[in-house]
Motif scaffolding. Sequence first.
Motif, short mmCIF file in Angstrom:
data_model
loop_
_atom_site.label_atom_id
_atom_site.label_comp_id
_atom_site.label_asym_id
_atom_site.label_seq_id
_atom_site.Cartn_x
_atom_site.Cartn_y
_atom_site.Cartn_z
N LEU A 236 56.04 81.11 -3.41
CA LEU A 236 56.61 80.45 -2.60
C LEU A 236 57.08 81.07 -1.21
CD1 LEU A 236 58.37 77.65 -4.20
CD2 LEU A 236 56.07 77.57 -3.37
N SER A 237 57.50 82.36 -1.56
CA SER A 237 58.20 83.34 -0.40
C SER A 237 57.06 84.35 -0.14
CB SER A 237 59.37 83.90 -1.05
OG SER A 237 59.23 84.74 -2.10
N PHE A 238 55.74 84.30 -0.55
CA PHE A 238 54.92 85.40 -0.24
C PHE A 238 54.60 85.40 1.19
CE2 PHE A 238 50.50 86.57 0.54
CZ PHE A 238 50.37 87.88 -0.16
N THR A 239 54.41 86.82 1.73
CA THR A 239 54.23 87.14 3.04
C THR A 239 53.16 88.43 2.86
OG1 THR A 239 56.01 88.55 3.48
CG2 THR A 239 56.17 86.11 4.05
N TRP A 240 52.41 88.80 3.63
CA TRP A 240 51.58 89.88 3.42
C TRP A 240 52.24 91.12 3.92
CZ3 TRP A 240 47.54 90.18 0.74
CH2 TRP A 240 46.51 89.10 0.62
N LEU A 241 53.26 90.91 4.85
CA LEU A 241 54.46 92.29 5.09
C LEU A 241 55.11 92.41 3.85
CD1 LEU A 241 55.56 94.14 7.13
CD2 LEU A 241 57.05 92.35 7.79
N GLY A 242 55.53 91.41 3.23
CA GLY A 242 56.16 91.99 2.13
C GLY A 242 55.60 92.41 0.95
N PHE A 243 54.25 91.88 0.80
CA PHE A 243 53.44 92.54 -0.25
C PHE A 243 52.77 93.84 0.28
CE2 PHE A 243 49.24 93.48 -1.96
CZ PHE A 243 49.23 93.06 -3.22
N GLY A 244 52.53 93.94 1.54
CA GLY A 244 51.99 95.33 1.74
C GLY A 244 53.12 96.30 1.89
N ALA A 245 54.41 96.06 2.14
CA ALA A 245 55.60 97.01 2.12
C ALA A 245 56.00 97.38 0.59
CB ALA A 245 56.72 96.37 2.96
N ALA A 246 55.79 96.37 -0.04
CA ALA A 246 56.23 96.64 -1.55
C ALA A 246 55.11 97.68 -2.14
CB ALA A 246 56.16 95.60 -2.24
N MET A 247 53.68 97.62 -1.66
CA MET A 247 52.83 98.45 -2.18
C MET A 247 52.89 99.80 -1.61
SD MET A 247 51.24 96.87 -4.58
CE MET A 247 49.77 98.19 -4.50
N LEU A 248 53.31 99.93 -0.14
CA LEU A 248 53.71 101.32 0.23
C LEU A 248 54.73 101.79 -0.31
CD1 LEU A 248 53.72 103.26 2.61
CD2 LEU A 248 55.26 101.80 3.75
N SER A 249 55.70 101.25 -0.78
CA SER A 249 56.74 101.86 -1.48
C SER A 249 56.27 102.20 -3.16
CB SER A 249 57.83 100.76 -2.04
OG SER A 249 58.90 101.27 -2.80
N ASN A 250 55.17 101.65 -3.72
CA ASN A 250 54.70 102.06 -4.87
C ASN A 250 53.92 103.33 -4.79
OD1 ASN A 250 55.80 99.79 -6.46
ND2 ASN A 250 53.76 98.73 -6.20
N PRO A 371 63.52 79.62 -5.08
CA PRO A 371 62.59 79.03 -5.96
C PRO A 371 61.12 79.53 -6.44
CG PRO A 371 62.13 78.48 -3.62
CD PRO A 371 63.41 79.39 -3.66
N ILE A 372 60.93 79.62 -7.65
CA ILE A 372 59.72 80.15 -8.45
C ILE A 372 58.88 79.23 -9.08
CG2 ILE A 372 59.19 82.06 -9.84
CD1 ILE A 372 61.49 83.76 -9.15
N SER A 373 57.54 79.10 -8.66
CA SER A 373 56.77 78.31 -9.25
C SER A 373 56.47 78.64 -11.05
CB SER A 373 55.39 78.35 -8.74
OG SER A 373 54.67 79.56 -8.93
N ARG A 374 56.24 77.88 -11.71
CA ARG A 374 55.95 78.19 -13.01
C ARG A 374 54.77 79.31 -13.04
NH1 ARG A 374 54.75 72.97 -17.02
NH2 ARG A 374 56.77 72.70 -16.19
N LEU A 375 53.77 79.21 -12.07
CA LEU A 375 52.71 80.20 -12.44
C LEU A 375 53.57 81.55 -11.95
CD1 LEU A 375 50.14 80.89 -12.89
CD2 LEU A 375 49.59 80.46 -10.51
N GLY A 376 54.52 81.63 -11.05
CA GLY A 376 55.19 82.61 -10.80
C GLY A 376 55.94 83.50 -11.99
N VAL A 377 56.54 82.41 -12.80
CA VAL A 377 57.35 83.01 -13.83
C VAL A 377 56.45 83.86 -14.91
CG1 VAL A 377 58.78 82.31 -15.76
CG2 VAL A 377 59.23 81.50 -13.37
N ILE A 378 55.35 82.95 -15.07
CA ILE A 378 54.28 83.46 -16.14
C ILE A 378 53.74 84.80 -15.58
CG2 ILE A 378 52.24 82.98 -17.29
CD1 ILE A 378 52.87 80.08 -17.27
N GLY A 379 53.35 84.85 -14.42
CA GLY A 379 52.83 85.82 -13.98
C GLY A 379 53.79 87.43 -13.88
N SER A 380 55.04 86.99 -13.39
CA SER A 380 55.94 88.02 -13.59
C SER A 380 56.20 88.55 -14.90
CB SER A 380 57.24 87.76 -12.57
OG SER A 380 57.78 86.40 -13.40
#
Length: 398
Positions: A236-250, A371-380
Amino acid sequence: MPLVQREPALAIFRVCVLKLSLTGAAIMMKLLIVASAASAWSLGVKGTLPKLNNRALQSTQQRQQQVVATAPASATALKATEVTGGAKAEDGLMETLKTGSFFALWYLFNIGYNIYNKKALNVLPMPWTLATLQLFAGIPYVLLLWSTGARKTPKLTQDNLKTLFPVACGHLGTHIGAVISLGAGAVSFTHIVKASEPVVSAALSAVMLGAFYSPITYLTLLPIVGGVALASLKELSFTWLGFGAAMLSNVSSALRGILAKKTMGGGVGENMNETNLYAVMTIMAFAVLLPVSLLVETPKAVGAAINTAVAAGTSKKDLAILSALSGAYYYLYNEVAFLALGRVNPVTHAVGNTIKRVVIIIASVIAFNTPISRLGVIGSSIAITGTLLYSLAKNKYG
């Protein structure tokens, strides 16, 4: 848990967090004292646990000699055995308590950093500025340790600094990527994406070092990729900036490890144990980030953001406290992490890292009511489990 029971619990938790914020200066001072004590406690370790064990063994041998010198000849063997067994049990218990204390502090400081960092970013959305302040926060602390002799001062030549510079840049990328990601999305989502770091590390190791792992190890990467994909799909809180910055950190974290392996195989400088290496990298990263931060987020823009935060109800004092706490927690959790992880084997290290990420996700979800979806809990859950399996497989099969 029923909603009626859960809401009071969340309310109590938020009240506790608010009280911590109001007494932030006192908390930071206590944490600095605790970290200083932990650092002083570890001075005898000198970076590795075996040295401390050797010193304990020497102490045991001295006590044995005293027993031999003072006891009757008929009781010498029995007394020596009793002293040896008692010393080993005492030393083992103390080492276990020390390691457990370091792990507890590591988790505590890490949770504190993620919560206060996110709270600061919520009221002052200036990730570059906050990242710079967080890098700076540990510099006075470590300079104090060096100047007072509590920790040996590192000795580095110009060539040593050149060798460390690429590693420091990797350290900088790891930090700034995480801060930007935390500002762009939920804390929990950032750490779900960061769980995929082993995938990036394996790929870069193959390309840059020609290092290939066992097929079993590579198979454990599949649940990591699949878990992160599932968690991101309905986040529910997905943003491409958040995803891309986390991958930059990785990517930066993986590069940091690879560059350190390529350029620092024989070590650099003098008195460069784990904590001093981290301190030097932090100072170098701050020196690089400061001018970049001033260009990306100019003083005028920062001033306008502060005025906006004040107009919204956050005082300048609260802003200063949040920023200071996020910086203090950042340096302290990394400092204690080096002390904790340097005392255990790779399997314990892997388990500790996995538990840390789970604890952070749960704590952040409760603190911010994310808030985290059920799929989010399973995936994480799948991704984090895959990360643990990868670490265990790499340690056993290579």
